[in-house]
Design a protein around this motif. Structure first.
Motif, PDB file in Angstrom:
ATOM      1  N   CYS A  91       0.800  -1.230   0.000  1.00  0.00           N
ATOM      2  CA  CYS A  91       0.000   0.000   0.000  1.00  0.00           C
ATOM      3  C   CYS A  91       0.831   1.277   0.000  1.00  0.00           C
ATOM      4  CB  CYS A  91      -0.990  -0.004   1.172  1.00  0.00           C
ATOM      5  SG  CYS A  91      -0.206   0.095   2.791  1.00  0.00           S
ATOM      6  N   VAL A  92       2.153   1.169   0.104  1.00  0.00           N
ATOM      7  CA  VAL A  92       3.000   2.366   0.031  1.00  0.00           C
ATOM      8  C   VAL A  92       3.888   2.370  -1.212  1.00  0.00           C
ATOM      9  CG1 VAL A  92       2.974   2.773   2.521  1.00  0.00           C
ATOM     10  CG2 VAL A  92       4.823   1.412   1.522  1.00  0.00           C
ATOM     11  N   SER A  93       3.699   1.427  -2.085  1.00  0.00           N
ATOM     12  CA  SER A  93       4.495   1.343  -3.303  1.00  0.00           C
ATOM     13  C   SER A  93       3.962   2.304  -4.360  1.00  0.00           C
ATOM     14  CB  SER A  93       4.463  -0.089  -3.852  1.00  0.00           C
ATOM     15  OG  SER A  93       5.205  -0.145  -5.045  1.00  0.00           O
ATOM     16  N   HIS A  94       4.877   3.024  -5.002  1.00  0.00           N
ATOM     17  CA  HIS A  94       4.487   3.909  -6.106  1.00  0.00           C
ATOM     18  C   HIS A  94       4.158   3.102  -7.357  1.00  0.00           C
ATOM     19  CE1 HIS A  94       5.098   7.859  -4.432  1.00  0.00           C
ATOM     20  NE2 HIS A  94       6.318   7.548  -4.024  1.00  0.00           N
ATOM     21  N   LEU A  95       5.027   2.182  -7.687  1.00  0.00           N
ATOM     22  CA  LEU A  95       4.891   1.445  -8.949  1.00  0.00           C
ATOM     23  C   LEU A  95       4.030   0.195  -8.848  1.00  0.00           C
ATOM     24  CD1 LEU A  95       8.596   1.726 -10.157  1.00  0.00           C
ATOM     25  CD2 LEU A  95       6.662   3.167 -10.814  1.00  0.00           C
ATOM     26  N   TYR A  96       3.931  -0.375  -7.663  1.00  0.00           N
ATOM     27  CA  TYR A  96       3.229  -1.648  -7.486  1.00  0.00           C
ATOM     28  C   TYR A  96       2.134  -1.547  -6.415  1.00  0.00           C
ATOM     29  CZ  TYR A  96       7.440  -3.262  -9.898  1.00  0.00           C
ATOM     30  OH  TYR A  96       8.467  -3.416 -10.782  1.00  0.00           O
ATOM     31  N   TYR A  97       1.512  -0.393  -6.322  1.00  0.00           N
ATOM     32  CA  TYR A  97       0.510  -0.157  -5.284  1.00  0.00           C
ATOM     33  C   TYR A  97      -0.597  -1.207  -5.310  1.00  0.00           C
ATOM     34  CZ  TYR A  97      -3.525   1.620  -2.833  1.00  0.00           C
ATOM     35  OH  TYR A  97      -4.593   1.728  -2.001  1.00  0.00           O
ATOM     36  N   ARG A  98      -0.963  -1.649  -4.119  1.00  0.00           N
ATOM     37  CA  ARG A  98      -2.115  -2.525  -3.922  1.00  0.00           C
ATOM     38  C   ARG A  98      -2.610  -2.297  -2.505  1.00  0.00           C
ATOM     39  NH1 ARG A  98       0.126  -7.283  -3.707  1.00  0.00           N
ATOM     40  NH2 ARG A  98      -0.515  -7.851  -1.628  1.00  0.00           N
ATOM     41  N   LYS A  99      -3.892  -2.085  -2.356  1.00  0.00           N
ATOM     42  CA  LYS A  99      -4.472  -1.891  -1.026  1.00  0.00           C
ATOM     43  C   LYS A  99      -4.368  -3.206  -0.255  1.00  0.00           C
ATOM     44  CE  LYS A  99      -8.523  -0.340   1.440  1.00  0.00           C
ATOM     45  NZ  LYS A  99      -9.904   0.034   1.444  1.00  0.00           N
ATOM     46  N   CYS A 100      -4.034  -3.101   1.018  1.00  0.00           N
ATOM     47  CA  CYS A 100      -3.967  -4.284   1.877  1.00  0.00           C
ATOM     48  C   CYS A 100      -5.378  -4.827   2.094  1.00  0.00           C
ATOM     49  CB  CYS A 100      -3.327  -3.932   3.223  1.00  0.00           C
ATOM     50  SG  CYS A 100      -1.617  -3.375   3.077  1.00  0.00           S
ATOM     51  N   ASP A 101      -5.523  -6.125   2.040  1.00  0.00           N
ATOM     52  CA  ASP A 101      -6.834  -6.776   2.157  1.00  0.00           C
ATOM     53  C   ASP A 101      -7.556  -6.428   3.454  1.00  0.00           C
ATOM     54  OD1 ASP A 101      -6.393  -8.013  -0.284  1.00  0.00           O
ATOM     55  OD2 ASP A 101      -5.571  -9.830   0.636  1.00  0.00           O
TER      56      ASP A 101
END
Length: 142
Positions: A91-101
């Protein structure tokens, strides 16, 4: 944590940087000098070639060389090429952002806030350190 593959990629690129004036460098030279298992190194160099950092020529006079100027290759970009994101959580990645489940509110998540600081500091150091900087660091320590 930095993977062995990323560490070996950086070691190989640094070896190519230091020996750029010699033209194409054999895999066996890099493997022997940097103590990287040859088969593992071959796979790494193919990845780096695919990413556009290296060129290679087969045959008796073949080998590998840098395509880009080492002063333009950041440690951060190499690590991302090999290991993926620098961020410790998605959730803090610029390039690989994904919300935590399990996340309820990203804005107030204390874990996210501190991990963003970690990511920012890490990225700042690695993205502003280039292969030529690494080469110079060795002479500063000696």
């Amino acid at each position: 944590m930095l993977s062995k593959k990323a560490k070996y990629a950086l070691k190989a690129l640094l070896y190519l940087t230091k020996n750029a004036d010699k033209g194409l460098i054999l895999i066996s030279d890099i493997s022997e000098r940097e103590r990287i298992p040859r088969k593992f190194l071959e796979a790494i160099l193919v990845d780096l070639k695919t990413q556009g950092l290296l060129q290679s020529t087969r045959g008796k006079n073949g080998g590998y060389a840098l395509v880009k100027d080492p002063s333009q290759i950041s440690v951060g970009n190499v690590i991302r090429m090999i290991d993926g994101p620098l961020a410790p959580i998605p959730c803090v990645s610029h390039l690989y952002y994904r919300k935590c489940d399990e996340c309820v509110d990203e804005i107030t998540c204390e874990i996210r806030i501190v991990m963003k600081k970690v990511r920012d500091s890490t990225a700042n150091i690695l993205d502003t350190t280039y292969l030529t900087d690494l080469e110079k660091m060795n002479t500063l320590v000696a």
